[in-house]
Design an enzyme around this catalytic site. Structure first.
Site: not given
Ligand code: AP5
Length: 232
Positions: A13, A86, A125, A159, A170
């Site tokens: 994402k 979410r 990552r 991270r 997660r």
């Molecule tokens: P990346 O693009 O970073 O993936 P992502 O989908 O953004 O993954 P996240 O882990 O950041 O999502 P998340 O939703 O769990 O975490 P968030 O930060 O929102 O890609 C991942 C890796 O794969 C990278 O190394 C990239 O280079 C690689 N990659 C990408 N595309 C690829 C491909 N096509 N092929 C191969 N490799 C690829 O949230 C973190 C925490 O914050 C949550 O757990 C929660 O505690 C809190 N939080 C955030 N938002 C909320 C909310 N709305 N409500 C409550 N808690 C929240």
């Protein structure tokens, strides 16, 4: 263009939202990035969020809703929301906020990747501790090992919530709380289903087609509005 990026942890994402943001100059609003920034600065929001983020749980709705309420009005015409909503309560809050701002969501980009691939992906990552640029040890390595391409900082970091055991938690939270939103947005005909288990550039091409379709152009073969099924 007022988009939501939906999908499990590690689906890509953030990667895709950043590419689209760069290509079209549309503000990228990631609740995960906002929370990590608040945690790094030790703000009251960051201190409250820390224990939830570190164990892979959702931060309480009122904390995250407040972050989005604070920022969305400033970008109401064009935004890419990444990681929000979410759960059903956050989706309802977003509906309310969008109605107040007369800024309806124009499409939900749902990036689908299966769980085993996600665990491998997330564990590879690495991020720049200074500017937040995101890399992957295999799929997207920096040009020079362990050095950020964007700002030259040495020492890319993992991270804390990317450890395999936290990633499993997660994913469980995602399937219980977030995956049902796929059905919700399918019903409202906003959902664009994207196969995220392909190279970053191929996924980006489908996202671009999905957005073009939203603006009236042709949709691609793997970027399509969902009508008859829900994969989550
Ligand atoms: P990346 O693009 O970073 O993936 P992502 O989908 O953004 O993954 P996240 O882990 O950041 O999502 P998340 O939703 O769990 O975490 P968030 O930060 O929102 O890609 C991942 C890796 O794969 C990278 O190394 C990239 O280079 C690689 N990659 C990408 N595309 C690829 C491909 N096509 N092929 C191969 N490799 C690829 O949230 C973190 C925490 O914050 C949550 O757990 C929660 O505690 C809190 N939080 C955030 N938002 C909320 C909310 N709305 N409500 C409550 N808690 C929240």
């Amino acid at each position: 263009m007022r988009l939501v990026f939906l999908g499990p942890p590690g689906a890509g994402k953030g990667t895709q939202a950043k590419l689209l943001s760069k290509a079209h100059g549309v503000p990228h609003l990631s609740t995960g990035d906002l929370l990590r920034d608040a945690m790094a600065k030790g703000t009251p929001t960051g201190r409250r969020a820390k224990e939830f983020v570190e164990k892979g749980a959702l931060v309480p709705d009122e904390v995250v809703d407040a972050l989005v309420r604070e920022r969305l009005p400033g970008v109401r015409d064009r935004f890419l929301l990444d990681g929000y909503p979410r759960n059903g309560a956050q989706a309802a809050e977003l509906d309310r906020l969008a109605a107040e701002l007369h800024a309806p969501i124009t499409a939900v980009i749902y990036i689908h990747v299966d769980d085993e691939t996600l665990v491998k992906r997330v564990s590879g990552r690495r991020s720049c501790p200074k500017c937040g640029a995101v890399y992957h040890v295999e799929a997207k390595p920096p040009r020079k090992a362990d050095v950020c391409d964007a700002c030259g900082t040495k020492g890319l970091a993992q991270r804390p919530d990317d450890r395999a055991e936290v990633v499993r938690d997660r994913l469980a939270v995602y399937h219980k709380s977030t995956a049902p939103l796929v059905e919700r947005y399918k019903k409202s005909k906003l959902l664009q289903w994207i196969d995220g288990d392909r190279p970053i550039e191929a996924v980006a091409a489908d996202v671009a087609r999905a957005v073009q379709g939203e603006a009236g152009g042709a949709g691609g073969p793997k970027a399509r509005p969902m009508s008859g099924r829900a994969k989550a």
